[in-house]
Scaffold this motif. Structure first.
Motif, mmCIF file in Angstrom:
data_model
loop_
_atom_site.group_PDB
_atom_site.id
_atom_site.type_symbol
_atom_site.label_atom_id
_atom_site.label_comp_id
_atom_site.label_asym_id
_atom_site.label_seq_id
_atom_site.Cartn_x
_atom_site.Cartn_y
_atom_site.Cartn_z
ATOM 1 N N PRO A 183 8.270 58.494 -66.885
ATOM 2 C CA PRO A 183 8.355 58.179 -68.317
ATOM 3 C C PRO A 183 8.880 59.389 -69.102
ATOM 4 C CG PRO A 183 6.225 57.527 -67.421
ATOM 5 C CD PRO A 183 6.931 58.299 -66.349
ATOM 6 N N GLU A 184 9.682 59.127 -70.110
ATOM 7 C CA GLU A 184 10.302 60.203 -70.886
ATOM 8 C C GLU A 184 9.243 61.143 -71.460
ATOM 9 O OE1 GLU A 184 13.314 60.880 -74.648
ATOM 10 O OE2 GLU A 184 13.208 58.916 -73.696
ATOM 11 N N GLY A 185 9.476 62.442 -71.274
ATOM 12 C CA GLY A 185 8.581 63.467 -71.806
ATOM 13 C C GLY A 185 7.375 63.769 -70.952
ATOM 14 N N SER A 186 7.250 63.113 -69.789
ATOM 15 C CA SER A 186 6.063 63.330 -68.965
ATOM 16 C C SER A 186 6.200 64.512 -68.005
ATOM 17 C CB SER A 186 5.713 62.061 -68.186
ATOM 18 O OG SER A 186 6.738 61.730 -67.279
ATOM 19 N N ILE A 187 7.427 64.893 -67.657
ATOM 20 C CA ILE A 187 7.649 66.044 -66.778
ATOM 21 C C ILE A 187 8.591 66.994 -67.510
ATOM 22 C CG2 ILE A 187 8.435 66.848 -64.527
ATOM 23 C CD1 ILE A 187 7.959 64.041 -63.446
ATOM 24 N N LEU A 188 8.001 68.000 -68.138
ATOM 25 C CA LEU A 188 8.784 68.956 -68.927
ATOM 26 C C LEU A 188 8.713 70.335 -68.308
ATOM 27 C CD1 LEU A 188 7.633 67.922 -72.508
ATOM 28 C CD2 LEU A 188 9.772 67.318 -71.377
ATOM 29 N N PRO A 189 9.736 71.167 -68.536
ATOM 30 C CA PRO A 189 9.673 72.551 -68.065
ATOM 31 C C PRO A 189 8.473 73.278 -68.674
ATOM 32 C CG PRO A 189 11.905 71.998 -68.743
ATOM 33 C CD PRO A 189 11.023 70.862 -69.160
ATOM 34 N N ASN A 190 7.895 74.183 -67.904
ATOM 35 C CA ASN A 190 6.722 74.925 -68.360
ATOM 36 C C ASN A 190 6.987 75.700 -69.633
ATOM 37 O OD1 ASN A 190 5.355 73.992 -66.134
ATOM 38 N ND2 ASN A 190 5.885 75.747 -64.897
ATOM 39 N N SER A 191 8.193 76.211 -69.795
ATOM 40 C CA SER A 191 8.494 77.005 -70.984
ATOM 41 C C SER A 191 8.319 76.170 -72.250
ATOM 42 C CB SER A 191 9.913 77.568 -70.916
ATOM 43 O OG SER A 191 10.856 76.516 -70.890
ATOM 44 N N ILE A 192 8.647 74.900 -72.183
ATOM 45 C CA ILE A 192 8.502 74.013 -73.350
ATOM 46 C C ILE A 192 7.030 73.713 -73.594
ATOM 47 C CG2 ILE A 192 8.948 71.673 -74.191
ATOM 48 C CD1 ILE A 192 11.718 71.933 -72.920
ATOM 49 N N GLU A 193 6.288 73.419 -72.521
ATOM 50 C CA GLU A 193 4.858 73.136 -72.686
ATOM 51 C C GLU A 193 4.118 74.346 -73.231
ATOM 52 O OE1 GLU A 193 2.845 70.315 -70.098
ATOM 53 O OE2 GLU A 193 4.457 70.717 -68.667
ATOM 54 N N LEU A 194 4.466 75.541 -72.754
ATOM 55 C CA LEU A 194 3.799 76.743 -73.237
ATOM 56 C C LEU A 194 4.239 77.098 -74.653
ATOM 57 C CD1 LEU A 194 3.854 78.879 -69.980
ATOM 58 C CD2 LEU A 194 1.886 77.724 -71.016
ATOM 59 N N ARG A 195 5.508 76.884 -74.959
ATOM 60 C CA ARG A 195 6.016 77.162 -76.306
ATOM 61 C C ARG A 195 5.321 76.277 -77.334
ATOM 62 N NH1 ARG A 195 11.567 74.810 -77.187
ATOM 63 N NH2 ARG A 195 10.229 73.042 -77.579
ATOM 64 N N ASP A 196 5.125 75.025 -76.977
ATOM 65 C CA ASP A 196 4.495 74.081 -77.885
ATOM 66 C C ASP A 196 2.971 74.112 -77.783
ATOM 67 O OD1 ASP A 196 7.041 73.347 -78.599
ATOM 68 O OD2 ASP A 196 7.068 71.528 -77.379
ATOM 69 N N GLY A 197 2.460 74.984 -76.923
ATOM 70 C CA GLY A 197 1.037 75.002 -76.630
ATOM 71 C C GLY A 197 0.144 75.560 -77.707
ATOM 72 N N GLY A 198 0.678 76.335 -78.608
ATOM 73 C CA GLY A 198 -0.166 76.910 -79.641
ATOM 74 C C GLY A 198 -0.950 78.105 -79.141
ATOM 75 N N TYR A 199 -2.062 78.371 -79.810
ATOM 76 C CA TYR A 199 -2.877 79.540 -79.514
ATOM 77 C C TYR A 199 -4.332 79.128 -79.516
ATOM 78 C CZ TYR A 199 -4.932 84.141 -79.916
ATOM 79 O OH TYR A 199 -5.664 85.261 -79.687
ATOM 80 N N PRO A 200 -5.175 79.624 -78.695
ATOM 81 C CA PRO A 200 -4.911 80.531 -77.585
ATOM 82 C C PRO A 200 -4.549 79.769 -76.310
ATOM 83 C CG PRO A 200 -7.263 80.228 -77.784
ATOM 84 C CD PRO A 200 -6.617 79.404 -78.884
#
Length: 142
Positions: free
Chosen positions: A88-105
């Motif tokens: 499904p679209e958006g279910s397997i994304l590169p880690n850099s995108i998941e971490l970038r959008d991950g927020g803090y902490p």
């Protein structure tokens, strides 16, 4: 499979392109993490980190794609590509995108077992990067 029609696949191809530029950078802080990932994923063998840094011109895009596939549990890029395209679209994304959008902490762990244990107790999404893992906070999960 048409690359232009799959936005998730385009993200992975762009990720490999960025990683190739980093790997071939003259900056050690940019290049060494990518070179270590290449060696740890056994994409390039029979070469030391020092030798690889001296001869980064041997690194091709296919090596980075294979590394990304290996880090995500696939045997080869072709298998991983098929998995990305059929998911499904958006279910397997590169880690850099998941971490970038991950927020803090974002909490980092030396392995996925520790990250999963933390995530089970405190919530959040486990994002694997090489042998390490991070937990993205629950409120940032999409």
């Amino acid at each position: 499979m048409c690359h232009q029609n799959n936005s998730d696949l385009q993200l992975w191809l762009r990720e490999a392109k960025v990683l190739q530029k980093l790997a071939q950078s003259t900056s050690l802080s940019d290049a060494l993490p990518v070179l270590r990932r290449l060696l740890n994923s056994n994409v390039l063998t029979n070469i030391s980190l020092v030798e690889l840094k001296k001869n980064t011109s041997i690194i091709q895009r296919k090596h980075l794609l294979q590394m990304l596939a290996a880090e995500n549990g696939a045997n080869c890029w072709a298998d991983f590509k098929r998995k990305v395209v059929t998911a499904p679209e958006g279910s397997i994304l590169p880690n850099s995108i998941e971490l970038r959008d991950g927020g803090y902490p974002v909490h980092w762990f030396s392995n996925t077992t520790e990250a999963t244990a933390y995530s089970d107790r405190h919530g959040g999404k486990v994002v694997k990067l090489g042998n390490q893992a991070a937990v993205v906070p629950q409120q940032w999960e999409q």
